[in-house]
Design a protein around this motif. Sequence first.
Motif, PDB file in Angstrom:
ATOM      1  N   ASN A 277       0.829  -1.207   0.000  1.00  0.00           N
ATOM      2  CA  ASN A 277       0.000   0.000   0.000  1.00  0.00           C
ATOM      3  C   ASN A 277       0.865   1.260   0.000  1.00  0.00           C
ATOM      4  N   HIS A 278       1.933   1.235   0.782  1.00  0.00           N
ATOM      5  CA  HIS A 278       2.807   2.405   0.869  1.00  0.00           C
ATOM      6  C   HIS A 278       3.665   2.534  -0.386  1.00  0.00           C
ATOM      7  N   TYR A 338       3.391  -0.192   8.568  1.00  0.00           N
ATOM      8  CA  TYR A 338       2.247  -0.129   9.467  1.00  0.00           C
ATOM      9  C   TYR A 338       2.723  -0.342  10.898  1.00  0.00           C
ATOM     10  N   SER A 339       1.895   0.061  11.841  1.00  0.00           N
ATOM     11  CA  SER A 339       2.262  -0.051  13.255  1.00  0.00           C
ATOM     12  C   SER A 339       2.474  -1.515  13.621  1.00  0.00           C
ATOM     13  N   ASP A 365      -5.905   9.679   3.977  1.00  0.00           N
ATOM     14  CA  ASP A 365      -5.039  10.295   4.986  1.00  0.00           C
ATOM     15  C   ASP A 365      -3.636   9.687   4.957  1.00  0.00           C
ATOM     16  N   GLN A 366      -3.554   8.371   4.709  1.00  0.00           N
ATOM     17  CA  GLN A 366      -2.234   7.746   4.577  1.00  0.00           C
ATOM     18  C   GLN A 366      -1.482   8.339   3.383  1.00  0.00           C
ATOM     19  N   PHE A 367      -2.198   8.522   2.285  1.00  0.00           N
ATOM     20  CA  PHE A 367      -1.599   9.083   1.070  1.00  0.00           C
ATOM     21  C   PHE A 367      -1.064  10.496   1.336  1.00  0.00           C
ATOM     22  N   GLY A 516      -5.326  -4.200  -2.176  1.00  0.00           N
ATOM     23  CA  GLY A 516      -4.722  -2.878  -2.023  1.00  0.00           C
ATOM     24  C   GLY A 516      -5.649  -1.888  -1.353  1.00  0.00           C
ATOM     25  N   TYR A 517      -5.058  -1.039  -0.507  1.00  0.00           N
ATOM     26  CA  TYR A 517      -5.779   0.025   0.194  1.00  0.00           C
ATOM     27  C   TYR A 517      -4.946   1.297   0.028  1.00  0.00           C
ATOM     28  N   ASP A 518      -4.960   1.815  -1.189  1.00  0.00           N
ATOM     29  CA  ASP A 518      -4.078   2.910  -1.562  1.00  0.00           C
ATOM     30  C   ASP A 518      -4.703   3.619  -2.756  1.00  0.00           C
TER      31      ASP A 518
END
Length: 551
Positions: A277-278, A338-339, A365-367, A516-518
Amino acid sequence: MSVISMTAAANKGRTTASHTFYMPVNLFEIDDLVVPYVSPNAIILIVWGGEGALLVDGHEHDLSRGTVFLSDVLTQMELRVESRSPLRGIGIEYRCLTPEGSSPEGLHHPIPLQRVPAGLLRPAGEFKHIWMEPQLSSPFQAQQLFAQLLQGLSEELAARQQPSHSWFDQSLHYMDAHYNEELTREQMAEQAGVSPEHFSRTFRKHTGRTFNAHLTLLRIRSAQQLLLIGTPNLNTLALQVGYKEGLYLSRKFKQSVGLSPTAYRHSRKNIVTLDSNHTASLIALDITPELGVYTSWLEQLHSKKKMKSRQKFNPYIHTPATYYEALASVRPDLIISYSNAEVNKSLLPLAPVMELPLMTMSWRDQFLLIADIVNKRLKAEDWLAKHDQMMDVVNHRLDRDLGARGTAIVWEIGSHAAYCFSSSFGRGCQILYDDLGFQPPGKLLEQGIAAKGYIEADIEAIASYPADYIIFTSMPSCPDSRLRFDRLLRSPKWRSLDAVKHNRVYYLNEPELFYGYDPLSTQAQLQELLHALTPHEINLYRGLSKMSDRV
């Protein structure tokens, strides 16, 4: 030459191997173990889902997802199953042999191991598949997978049986939480109840650093993270991380990083991403990480965009030591993950680790946070603005074609269970629920799906979650799950669902894409969902494709 002398010559220089060999002899489904079961062989019991209890020689132990029971002795076992959530998993019987014919012990632990890492159990699922469907072209694959499983379980046992250093662990946790306060070796030693000298020896033995060096590491890494998401005044930054004034922080920062805080903030960085994702978020910003995790779908997209290739990282093939070495080899300036407190803490000597919370931060928000880190905020905002324009077009068409949206549910079929999701877990639900106006079925809300992010259910129970639209993003991949899924589709309860009657069931079977979460995956998922929901809208797809290229 006599027979005796020939035998002696043949045996000259030969030694008997002291190795132990492990041979699997039987595999069974865990739900078959419903009566007292006694095995003459060593046994591994692996629970993939559900809840229940295991009665072993009169002692009861709780079982749940991630539990493993290991026994190398003649043991009487009996399962007690919770009817609400039946147990799923396998049992493997195996024999231990040596060349001289003795039967040594296998792996053993007196009580079930709880919360065994999911990655450690992956070989068990693959082993079951190969055991049930042997591959003639790979006759040794089952043995390789079984050896891999045993190796992982053996290492997990060894880690759990190491003597604990409770005072030392507590000291590390205290430093993690209070590094920005006044801390001294003497103060920490007194708190731990040991002498300062013993504290120093133990600290260096387990971290490879002195107390002061570790404290400096925590403070400088924190300063780097704060610099990456803003540009605070140096004096303010110093106070935030535990120093009294900015000049001293600047000096310590340059000693550790090799750059001043300001130069570090604006420097080009070697970035490592530990989740696809990152990686995708960076690619959307036209940046390729120096080392990153990719799915095959993302690799193809990266190649299509003709971006410069870098190293690809597969976290699942590494031991802890080689994992660290692989990251160290690219000399990272920043790690995005990720944490995952324990893993990320071990990486601090390499670089600051920017931890993004899972489920509590949307993909948008991650983006934006990643864009801030790489000084690309305006590009990310422009990307999102164009995406929102695209969503306006899509919703206008859906208002015309579908009207009120109703409820929708997304299912992913695993090896042993089915999973549905909330928008915070992605899988296309962030589009359906957050952007397109669909609602989760009432039963999901009643079961509190928002808190956990997903719900696990038996494959046969899918029909108990009615929705106006039912979407499958991943189909069964092993014989057992295919059989159960076929049974579901033939059941009267499934056929009575309104979504089935009105042809609103969609079999997309794109697990990698929907994982995917992006920004990039979300865009591609949107197009797949629209292909399913509005198959006649050819012009809309063409328009979306052009808009996607511009984004």
